[in-house]
Design a protein around this motif. Structure first.
Motif, short mmCIF file in Angstrom:
data_model
loop_
_atom_site.label_atom_id
_atom_site.label_comp_id
_atom_site.label_asym_id
_atom_site.label_seq_id
_atom_site.Cartn_x
_atom_site.Cartn_y
_atom_site.Cartn_z
N SER A 84 10.04 7.26 0.36
CA SER A 84 10.91 6.81 1.44
C SER A 84 10.12 5.92 2.39
CB SER A 84 11.52 8.01 2.18
OG SER A 84 10.50 8.77 2.78
N TYR A 85 10.85 5.21 3.21
CA TYR A 85 10.25 4.36 4.22
C TYR A 85 11.17 4.35 5.43
CZ TYR A 85 13.54 0.74 2.61
OH TYR A 85 14.67 0.05 2.27
N GLN A 86 10.69 3.85 6.56
CA GLN A 86 11.49 3.80 7.77
C GLN A 86 11.82 2.37 8.15
OE1 GLN A 86 9.59 5.94 11.00
NE2 GLN A 86 10.99 7.65 10.67
N ASP A 95 15.38 6.77 8.10
CA ASP A 95 14.62 7.02 6.89
C ASP A 95 15.45 6.56 5.69
OD1 ASP A 95 12.36 8.21 8.05
OD2 ASP A 95 13.36 10.15 8.16
N GLU A 132 8.04 -6.02 4.19
CA GLU A 132 7.75 -4.63 4.51
C GLU A 132 6.67 -4.10 3.57
OE1 GLU A 132 9.10 -2.65 6.91
OE2 GLU A 132 10.24 -4.35 7.68
N ARG A 133 5.52 -3.74 4.10
CA ARG A 133 4.42 -3.23 3.28
C ARG A 133 4.81 -1.92 2.58
NH1 ARG A 133 2.08 -6.94 1.39
NH2 ARG A 133 3.94 -7.91 2.10
N SER A 134 5.66 -1.12 3.23
CA SER A 134 6.07 0.13 2.60
C SER A 134 6.87 -0.14 1.32
CB SER A 134 6.88 0.99 3.58
OG SER A 134 7.95 0.24 4.12
N ARG A 137 4.30 -0.93 -1.38
CA ARG A 137 3.65 0.30 -1.87
C ARG A 137 4.56 1.05 -2.85
NH1 ARG A 137 1.72 0.20 3.36
NH2 ARG A 137 3.32 1.60 4.16
N LEU A 138 5.85 1.10 -2.57
CA LEU A 138 6.77 1.79 -3.46
C LEU A 138 6.93 1.04 -4.78
CD1 LEU A 138 9.35 2.99 -0.80
CD2 LEU A 138 7.85 4.44 -2.20
N LYS A 141 3.86 1.78 -6.75
CA LYS A 141 3.91 3.16 -7.26
C LYS A 141 4.77 3.22 -8.53
CE LYS A 141 5.22 7.84 -5.87
NZ LYS A 141 5.75 8.66 -4.76
#
Length: 153
Positions: A84-86, A95, A132-134, A137-138, A141
């Motif tokens: 998840s990310y915000q 979220d 968005e860096r998040s 990352r996802l 992954k």
């Protein structure tokens, strides 16, 4: 009074953070993982499809619905979020649970085709386009998971 204040501990339970769900659409092309990005309607930045969880739907079903509406793709969605990310939506932190969606069909026409662009990318381009860096990352992954699984087979 000082004695009372020393032992006083105001405890307020924080309000639950609103939740949304999103899809991380992907497929394999000639053994390579490719991701489908869409532009957001407000800013035009590259993102993965996401939105509010529709009443009576699970997070993963809602994620698949968003992928169809925003990106015009159908496929098999995981029932487990990748992570998840915000985001900040009108000043409120939200979220977002992101569910992998293996694309099986890409529609020529879809609900938001005149409001968004869609673009298939390899991981390197996803890293460059996603602000968005998040989200990066996802995507990394999921890429690791898919390429590790293929190596084991």
């Amino acid at each position: 009074m000082l004695e009372i204040l020393r032992h006083w501990s105001p405890r307020a339970d924080p309000a639950p953070t609103p939740r949304q769900s999103g899809a991380l659409p992907y497929t394999l092309v000639e053994g390579r993982v490719v991701f489908l990005l869409v532009t957001s309607r407000r800013t035009g930045r590259w993102i993965f499809p996401k939105g509010s969880i529709s009443s009576g739907m699970t997070g993963w079903d809602s994620a698949a619905k968003e992928a169809m509406e925003e990106a015009g793709v159908l496929g098999t969605v995981s029932q487990e979020p990748l992570g998840s990310y915000q985001i900040s939506d009108k000043g409120v932190l939200v979220d977002v649970d992101l569910y992998p969606l293996k694309v099986e069909t890409q529609l020529d026409e879809w609900d938001e085709m005149h409001q968004r662009l869609r673009h298939w990318v390899l991981l390197a381009e996803a890293r460059r386009l996603l602000a968005e860096r998040s989200l990066v990352r996802l995507a990394e992954k999921l890429h690791r998971s898919l390429t590790t699984d293929r190596v084991r087979q």
